[in-house]
Design an enzyme around this catalytic site. Structure first.
Site, mmCIF file in Angstrom:
data_model
loop_
_atom_site.group_PDB
_atom_site.id
_atom_site.type_symbol
_atom_site.label_atom_id
_atom_site.label_comp_id
_atom_site.label_asym_id
_atom_site.label_seq_id
_atom_site.Cartn_x
_atom_site.Cartn_y
_atom_site.Cartn_z
ATOM 1 N N CYS A 120 -20.259 1.268 8.342
ATOM 2 C CA CYS A 120 -19.164 0.296 8.527
ATOM 3 C C CYS A 120 -19.318 -0.435 9.861
ATOM 4 O O CYS A 120 -19.839 0.124 10.828
ATOM 5 C CB CYS A 120 -17.827 1.028 8.469
ATOM 6 S SG CYS A 120 -17.706 2.461 9.557
ATOM 7 N N GLU B 163 -8.951 -0.504 24.553
ATOM 8 C CA GLU B 163 -8.939 -0.525 23.084
ATOM 9 C C GLU B 163 -7.535 -0.484 22.491
ATOM 10 O O GLU B 163 -7.267 -1.173 21.489
ATOM 11 C CB GLU B 163 -9.773 0.638 22.527
ATOM 12 C CG GLU B 163 -11.261 0.419 22.696
ATOM 13 C CD GLU B 163 -12.122 1.483 22.038
ATOM 14 O OE1 GLU B 163 -13.280 1.190 21.738
ATOM 15 O OE2 GLU B 163 -11.638 2.619 21.829
ATOM 16 N N THR C 299 -21.411 14.022 7.994
ATOM 17 C CA THR C 299 -21.752 12.638 8.362
ATOM 18 C C THR C 299 -20.498 11.793 8.250
ATOM 19 O O THR C 299 -19.479 12.255 7.722
ATOM 20 C CB THR C 299 -22.859 12.088 7.427
ATOM 21 O OG1 THR C 299 -23.166 10.751 7.795
ATOM 22 C CG2 THR C 299 -22.435 12.088 5.974
ATOM 23 N N GLY D 218 -13.256 2.674 17.354
ATOM 24 C CA GLY D 218 -14.462 1.964 16.929
ATOM 25 C C GLY D 218 -14.517 1.731 15.426
ATOM 26 O O GLY D 218 -13.496 1.795 14.731
ATOM 27 N N HIS E 250 -32.257 8.895 12.759
ATOM 28 C CA HIS E 250 -32.189 7.914 13.847
ATOM 29 C C HIS E 250 -33.342 8.057 14.842
ATOM 30 O O HIS E 250 -34.115 7.111 15.026
ATOM 31 C CB HIS E 250 -30.819 7.964 14.521
ATOM 32 C CG HIS E 250 -29.697 7.651 13.574
ATOM 33 N ND1 HIS E 250 -28.453 8.209 13.681
ATOM 34 C CD2 HIS E 250 -29.660 6.848 12.483
ATOM 35 C CE1 HIS E 250 -27.688 7.750 12.697
ATOM 36 N NE2 HIS E 250 -28.389 6.931 11.965
HETATM 37 P P1 NAD Z 1 -18.207 2.929 17.722
HETATM 38 O O1 NAD Z 1 -19.185 2.594 18.763
HETATM 39 O O2 NAD Z 1 -17.724 1.815 16.870
HETATM 40 O O3 NAD Z 1 -16.924 3.572 18.362
HETATM 41 C C1 NAD Z 1 -17.008 4.524 19.295
HETATM 42 C C2 NAD Z 1 -15.604 4.756 19.861
HETATM 43 O O4 NAD Z 1 -15.698 5.922 20.619
HETATM 44 C C3 NAD Z 1 -15.190 3.652 20.834
HETATM 45 O O5 NAD Z 1 -14.584 2.597 20.166
HETATM 46 C C4 NAD Z 1 -14.267 4.422 21.709
HETATM 47 O O6 NAD Z 1 -12.990 4.546 21.099
HETATM 48 C C5 NAD Z 1 -14.869 5.783 21.754
HETATM 49 N N1 NAD Z 1 -15.725 5.985 22.941
HETATM 50 C C6 NAD Z 1 -16.915 5.440 23.186
HETATM 51 N N2 NAD Z 1 -17.388 5.875 24.370
HETATM 52 C C7 NAD Z 1 -16.450 6.713 24.864
HETATM 53 C C8 NAD Z 1 -16.356 7.471 26.042
HETATM 54 N N3 NAD Z 1 -17.316 7.463 26.967
HETATM 55 N N4 NAD Z 1 -15.259 8.228 26.213
HETATM 56 C C9 NAD Z 1 -14.269 8.263 25.276
HETATM 57 N N5 NAD Z 1 -14.312 7.554 24.132
HETATM 58 C C10 NAD Z 1 -15.381 6.782 23.946
HETATM 59 O O7 NAD Z 1 -18.773 4.127 16.858
HETATM 60 P P2 NAD Z 1 -18.656 4.343 15.302
HETATM 61 O O8 NAD Z 1 -19.553 3.382 14.627
HETATM 62 O O9 NAD Z 1 -17.226 4.407 14.906
HETATM 63 O O10 NAD Z 1 -19.320 5.763 15.168
HETATM 64 C C11 NAD Z 1 -18.583 6.962 15.361
HETATM 65 C C12 NAD Z 1 -19.520 8.110 15.033
HETATM 66 O O11 NAD Z 1 -19.940 7.969 13.668
HETATM 67 C C13 NAD Z 1 -20.796 8.146 15.864
HETATM 68 O O12 NAD Z 1 -21.160 9.490 15.997
HETATM 69 C C14 NAD Z 1 -21.801 7.443 14.977
HETATM 70 O O13 NAD Z 1 -23.123 7.814 15.274
HETATM 71 C C15 NAD Z 1 -21.366 7.930 13.615
HETATM 72 N N6 NAD Z 1 -21.773 7.077 12.488
HETATM 73 C C16 NAD Z 1 -21.385 5.783 12.420
HETATM 74 C C17 NAD Z 1 -21.745 5.025 11.320
HETATM 75 C C18 NAD Z 1 -21.295 3.613 11.167
HETATM 76 O O14 NAD Z 1 -21.715 2.954 10.220
HETATM 77 N N7 NAD Z 1 -20.443 3.090 12.033
HETATM 78 C C19 NAD Z 1 -22.511 5.596 10.295
HETATM 79 C C20 NAD Z 1 -22.895 6.935 10.397
HETATM 80 C C21 NAD Z 1 -22.498 7.666 11.494
#
Ligand code: NAD
Length: 407
Positions: A145, A39, A140, A12, A207
């Protein structure tokens, strides 16, 4: 700590940001374990088309992952460090897939850790007799992104000035902190233990707290495209009071536990915000102003789903509740119960969020959350002992705890 290869688990936003940054900064191969849906295939296609993964915006880097696989045997062996960049609900299943293939003495970390990563991971390590494996968690994700083009370009809207890490065993934290500083190219602070990370998880406050502020009084009428509220910049004074109340509840837990544990990394929300974002915040005069004037949060909308063309309703099943309650607020509340601390604002927000999710995390469905009680840590003493005991004792203790939980 010398690193020859790392593996990032996930496909992700965060994973696609970490891979090029880590490869660029460490100058070592980075593999991707991406078993979810299609993916791996999409990542390979994107990387081939673009010549690598590219990060744009507040941080810039470009690099080719060495290997992208759905098979843990192809990417996990030979990794000094494996980083899970996944929503917390995917931690356990992913750990079960990778642990059998970890090298002796490898490190596994979660970015971010959310609540209870340590005892959940320690239980799985104990099941596999892997007390040689170290654990770490980040408080965190360092970046806000979003993927622009899957497998090709991720845009970083904002980057934190400093992010805290904790390890298990805690004595190795300096070693991992200095590796992460090199890997991420930013300041890494140190939290004394992993319980501090669980309590310092600000996603659990921000959140669900903002969702509650925006939607607890929602009248059920859909929003037009232009009326979808801004998530952070839409914070009202009342919403900020909810956030302050949640932060106060966490501080009450900290105060109760602090004579025994070093919880200095568990900062009040406003202090965390100013430390993390510094100059990106134009007006730090109040909690609300610090949110609404934070450049890194600008323009981000509340999660919604389209119910008819151009008509949107709040998406209560988005991560902001579905991850941050069972892997955040409900965990801290369970710890508060062990510590005999009242958490009035948490209770209110968890009850409201649970109603939206069809769950009763305060009672009936509490064990669906990653609470210590579910892992055999049913008293404050057990929780603290779990933090303090050495790895080898811990494996035994967790096996026992697991047996107790299952029986
Ligand atoms: P995302 O949704 O882009 O990616 C999640 C990834 O997790 C998926 O692409 C997949 O590879 C995997 N995934 C999802 N469901 C799954 C399942 N059921 N089984 C196995 N794998 C699975 O998430 P992200 O934005 O990269 O966020 C990752 C973490 O970082 C989360 O905890 C999010 O809350 C946290 N976070 C993200 C941001 C941001 O800006 N993206 C900021 C702060 C915190």
């Amino acid at each position: 700590m010398e690193v020859h290869k790392i593996t990032v688990c996930g496909g992700g936003n965060g994973a696609q940001t970490l891979v090029p940054i880590a490869a660029h900064n460490l100058g070592c191969p980075v593999d991707i374990y991406a078993p979810f849906a299609d993916e791996a295939e999409r990542l390979r296609a994107g990387v081939a088309a673009h010549g690598g993964l590219e990060v744009t915006g507040a941080v810039q880097a470009q690099a080719q992952p060495r290997r992208i696989s759905t098979d843990p045997t192809e990417v996990i062996p030979g990794s000094d460090v494996v980083v899970l960049v996944l929503p917390a609900f995917a931690h356990e299943s992913t750990l079960r897939q990778i642990i059998p293939f970890l090298d002796e003495g490898a490190w596994v970390g979660a970015m971010p850790a959310r609540g209870g990563f340590d005892y959940c991971a320690a239980q799985i390590l104990a099941e596999h007799n892997r007390d040689d494996v170290g654990l770490f968690g980040l408080q965190t994700l360092p970046w806000a992104c979003r993927i622009r083009e899957y497998g090709q370009v991720v845009h970083v809207l904002g980057v934190k000035n400093v992010v805290d890490v904790a390890t298990r065993p805690a004595a190795k934290v300096e070693q991992i902190a200095s590796l992460l500083e090199r890997m991420l190219g930013l300041s890494i602070g140190v939290a004394a233990n992993m319980l501090a990370l669980t309590l310092a998880n600000t996603g659990q406050l921000i959140h669900p707290g903002i969702m509650y502020g925006l939607f607890a009084g929602w009248d059920g009428r859909p929003f037009g495209t232009d009326d979808v509220p801004l998530f952070y910049q839409g914070l009202s004074e009342e919403g900020a009071q909810t956030l302050a109340g949640l932060s106060d509840d966490v501080q009450a837990i900290r105060t109760r536990l602090e004579p025994t544990l070093d919880l200095s990394a568990v900062r009040p929300l406003k202090a965390w915000l100013l430390r993390s974002y510094g100059d990106a915040i134009a007006d730090p005069s109040s909690l609300r102003r610090a949110f609404v004037t934070n450049r890194a949060y600008a323009g981000l909308k509340a999660p919604v789903r389209e119910v008819s063309p151009g008509q949107f309703v709040p998406d209560f099943h988005a991560r902001y509740l579905a991850e941050d309650v069972p892997f955040g607020l409900a965990v801290s509340r369970a710890i508060a119960r062990l510590a005999g601390v009242e958490t009035p604002t948490m209770d209110e927000v968890i009850a409201w969020a649970g109603a939206q999710l069809g769950k009763d995390y305060l009672d009936r469905d509490a064990s669906e959350a990653r609470i210590p009680q579910k892992y055999g840590l049913g008293s404050l003493e057990a929780l603290i002992t779990f933090l303090e005991v050495k790895q080898d004792l811990c494996a035994k203790c967790m096996k026992l705890a697991d047996k107790n939980y299952r029986s």
